[in-house]
Design a protein around this motif. Sequence first.
Motif: not given
Length: 173
Positions: A58-71
């Motif tokens: 995850a990036e700074a201040n990014e929710a884990p689920d958002d990080a997973a989808r972004r990755e």
Amino acid sequence: MRPTPADPDAWNAYLAEGNATQARKRVAADVLLRDPAGNVLLVNPTYKPGWDLPGGMAEANEAPDDAARRELKEEIGLDVTLHGLLVVDWVPPHGPWDDQIAFIFDGGTLNRDHAVALAPHDKELSEMTFVPPHRASAWLRDRLSRRFEAALAATADGHPRFLHDGRPAAADW
């Protein structure tokens, strides 16, 4: 004297000072994706040894689920709908790394056309493949293998797992 919320500027400065001294956690967010035959997707990163689940940090201040989808979008070009949380794992400090919180989310089952069309979309992955679940653990590093097995158990019984270094955090959960 400690500021109070009655003085918003002083109160926010006080809270910011406290925030600056709090511990920061690294956050990893992976996704368990399956093909119609029930095989699981594994990826081979170029920046570290061994196979992995798709996902990343995850990036700074990014929710884990958002990080997973972004990755997944960045690395394999897939927009995925997450179907729930499978695992939260507290990983203790190791090597040069501080501790981290690692999540595994359920990405569900891809249709055949999507599964066949998957390919790495950036230089972070050299290859990817679907592997039968009973063989996937052997492809993964020990800590991730334990986390993966917990994710499979969570898909089977619908109960997310809370782990410490890939092992159940408490027997009575």
